[in-house]
Motif scaffolding. Sequence first.
Motif, PDB file in Angstrom:
ATOM      1  N   TYR A 125       0.856  -1.194   0.000  1.00  0.00           N
ATOM      2  CA  TYR A 125       0.000   0.000   0.000  1.00  0.00           C
ATOM      3  C   TYR A 125       0.892   1.244   0.000  1.00  0.00           C
ATOM      4  CZ  TYR A 125      -4.165  -2.753   1.190  1.00  0.00           C
ATOM      5  OH  TYR A 125      -5.203  -3.641   1.176  1.00  0.00           O
ATOM      6  N   PRO A 126       1.258   1.752  -1.182  1.00  0.00           N
ATOM      7  CA  PRO A 126       2.113   2.945  -1.213  1.00  0.00           C
ATOM      8  C   PRO A 126       1.402   4.182  -0.649  1.00  0.00           C
ATOM      9  CG  PRO A 126       1.563   2.205  -3.446  1.00  0.00           C
ATOM     10  CD  PRO A 126       1.002   1.213  -2.494  1.00  0.00           C
ATOM     11  N   GLU A 127       0.073   4.168  -0.655  1.00  0.00           N
ATOM     12  CA  GLU A 127      -0.704   5.266  -0.065  1.00  0.00           C
ATOM     13  C   GLU A 127      -1.172   4.847   1.326  1.00  0.00           C
ATOM     14  OE1 GLU A 127      -1.389   8.330  -1.211  1.00  0.00           O
ATOM     15  OE2 GLU A 127      -0.092   7.919  -2.936  1.00  0.00           O
ATOM     16  N   PRO A 128      -0.634   5.465   2.386  1.00  0.00           N
ATOM     17  CA  PRO A 128      -1.030   5.083   3.743  1.00  0.00           C
ATOM     18  C   PRO A 128      -2.543   5.168   3.995  1.00  0.00           C
ATOM     19  CG  PRO A 128       0.919   6.458   3.823  1.00  0.00           C
ATOM     20  CD  PRO A 128       0.441   6.472   2.393  1.00  0.00           C
ATOM     21  N   ALA A 129      -3.211   6.128   3.374  1.00  0.00           N
ATOM     22  CA  ALA A 129      -4.658   6.270   3.586  1.00  0.00           C
ATOM     23  C   ALA A 129      -5.408   5.024   3.104  1.00  0.00           C
ATOM     24  CB  ALA A 129      -5.184   7.508   2.873  1.00  0.00           C
ATOM     25  N   HIS A 130      -4.971   4.447   1.989  1.00  0.00           N
ATOM     26  CA  HIS A 130      -5.603   3.223   1.495  1.00  0.00           C
ATOM     27  C   HIS A 130      -5.357   2.061   2.458  1.00  0.00           C
ATOM     28  CE1 HIS A 130      -5.301   5.007  -2.798  1.00  0.00           C
ATOM     29  NE2 HIS A 130      -6.456   5.317  -2.258  1.00  0.00           N
ATOM     30  N   PHE A 131      -4.157   2.032   3.004  1.00  0.00           N
ATOM     31  CA  PHE A 131      -3.814   0.994   3.977  1.00  0.00           C
ATOM     32  C   PHE A 131      -4.692   1.107   5.220  1.00  0.00           C
ATOM     33  CE2 PHE A 131      -1.231  -0.048   7.800  1.00  0.00           C
ATOM     34  CZ  PHE A 131      -1.259  -1.428   7.671  1.00  0.00           C
ATOM     35  N   VAL A 132      -4.822   2.316   5.742  1.00  0.00           N
ATOM     36  CA  VAL A 132      -5.634   2.525   6.947  1.00  0.00           C
ATOM     37  C   VAL A 132      -7.076   2.090   6.694  1.00  0.00           C
ATOM     38  CG1 VAL A 132      -6.586   4.280   8.513  1.00  0.00           C
ATOM     39  CG2 VAL A 132      -4.154   4.334   7.897  1.00  0.00           C
ATOM     40  N   ARG A 133      -7.616   2.453   5.531  1.00  0.00           N
ATOM     41  CA  ARG A 133      -8.993   2.074   5.182  1.00  0.00           C
ATOM     42  C   ARG A 133      -9.139   0.548   5.116  1.00  0.00           C
ATOM     43  NH1 ARG A 133      -9.539   4.001   0.164  1.00  0.00           N
ATOM     44  NH2 ARG A 133      -9.408   6.105   0.976  1.00  0.00           N
ATOM     45  N   ALA A 134      -8.198  -0.095   4.451  1.00  0.00           N
ATOM     46  CA  ALA A 134      -8.246  -1.556   4.323  1.00  0.00           C
ATOM     47  C   ALA A 134      -8.083  -2.228   5.690  1.00  0.00           C
ATOM     48  CB  ALA A 134      -7.156  -2.041   3.371  1.00  0.00           C
ATOM     49  N   PHE A 135      -7.192  -1.712   6.501  1.00  0.00           N
ATOM     50  CA  PHE A 135      -6.958  -2.283   7.824  1.00  0.00           C
ATOM     51  C   PHE A 135      -8.231  -2.204   8.668  1.00  0.00           C
ATOM     52  CE2 PHE A 135      -5.302  -2.865  12.057  1.00  0.00           C
ATOM     53  CZ  PHE A 135      -4.161  -3.644  11.889  1.00  0.00           C
ATOM     54  N   LYS A 136      -8.891  -1.045   8.624  1.00  0.00           N
ATOM     55  CA  LYS A 136     -10.147  -0.878   9.380  1.00  0.00           C
ATOM     56  C   LYS A 136     -11.228  -1.833   8.879  1.00  0.00           C
ATOM     57  CE  LYS A 136      -9.952   3.899  11.010  1.00  0.00           C
ATOM     58  NZ  LYS A 136     -10.523   5.253  10.879  1.00  0.00           N
ATOM     59  N   GLU A 137     -11.300  -2.038   7.561  1.00  0.00           N
ATOM     60  CA  GLU A 137     -12.295  -2.956   7.001  1.00  0.00           C
ATOM     61  C   GLU A 137     -12.100  -4.366   7.539  1.00  0.00           C
ATOM     62  OE1 GLU A 137     -12.207  -2.899   2.726  1.00  0.00           O
ATOM     63  OE2 GLU A 137     -12.751  -0.775   2.620  1.00  0.00           O
ATOM     64  N   VAL A 138     -10.848  -4.782   7.670  1.00  0.00           N
ATOM     65  CA  VAL A 138     -10.550  -6.142   8.107  1.00  0.00           C
ATOM     66  C   VAL A 138     -10.586  -6.265   9.627  1.00  0.00           C
ATOM     67  CG1 VAL A 138      -8.782  -7.964   8.124  1.00  0.00           C
ATOM     68  CG2 VAL A 138      -9.197  -6.641   6.046  1.00  0.00           C
ATOM     69  N   GLN A 139      -9.963  -5.335  10.322  1.00  0.00           N
ATOM     70  CA  GLN A 139      -9.791  -5.444  11.771  1.00  0.00           C
ATOM     71  C   GLN A 139     -10.834  -4.684  12.596  1.00  0.00           C
ATOM     72  OE1 GLN A 139      -7.443  -8.180  11.536  1.00  0.00           O
ATOM     73  NE2 GLN A 139      -7.463  -7.392  13.601  1.00  0.00           N
ATOM     74  N   GLY A 140     -11.479  -3.716  11.981  1.00  0.00           N
ATOM     75  CA  GLY A 140     -12.457  -2.924  12.725  1.00  0.00           C
ATOM     76  C   GLY A 140     -11.846  -1.769  13.495  1.00  0.00           C
ATOM     77  N   ILE A 141     -10.541  -1.682  13.501  1.00  0.00           N
ATOM     78  CA  ILE A 141      -9.827  -0.574  14.149  1.00  0.00           C
ATOM     79  C   ILE A 141      -8.689  -0.136  13.228  1.00  0.00           C
ATOM     80  CG2 ILE A 141     -10.369  -1.236  16.527  1.00  0.00           C
ATOM     81  CD1 ILE A 141      -7.586  -2.527  16.719  1.00  0.00           C
ATOM     82  N   SER A 142      -8.148   1.046  13.515  1.00  0.00           N
ATOM     83  CA  SER A 142      -7.054   1.549  12.686  1.00  0.00           C
ATOM     84  C   SER A 142      -5.748   0.841  13.044  1.00  0.00           C
ATOM     85  CB  SER A 142      -6.890   3.062  12.894  1.00  0.00           C
ATOM     86  OG  SER A 142      -6.325   3.301  14.165  1.00  0.00           O
TER      87      SER A 142
END
Length: 150
Positions: A125-142
């Motif tokens: 994820y070269p864009e951290p914002a995309h990573f944070v969004r994906a992480f929240k989708e999977v884990q429910g937290i940032s």
Amino acid sequence: GFVKSFYRNSISRLFLYFSLKELQTSMFATLNFYVEKAMDSLNNKEDFVIKKAKEYIRNNYRDTITLNDVSAYVYLNPNYFSTLFKSKTGITFRQYLRDFRIQTSKELIRQGKLKIYEVADAVGYPEPAHFVRAFKEVQGISPTEYKNSL
């Protein structure tokens, strides 16, 4: 020659059957046997394709990976590959890739050596914002909340 011998053997076999019903039953049993063999072979090939696709993801998740990349790797049409992947794994290719990256990122976060934006880049994820969004989708937290909870 061969044709006469084959014909003679075929005629001889026909006389072994006492009725048309027995011949029909035998033919259906033989056909069913070969259909089952073909289906087993197809399932084995499909399982092998999914295994190779997952292997490709494991080896390349740090890079930009598209459905086209993976389907080309396993020599399948992208639409067919997408349908096959979902039917065999229960999730889409994109979900699998995302989940794999997030699980890998959790390990990197637990190690505590990288900043969140470095973890994001390390898992594709070269864009951290995309990573944070994906992480929240999977884990429910940032990712930061996850890091703080350790």
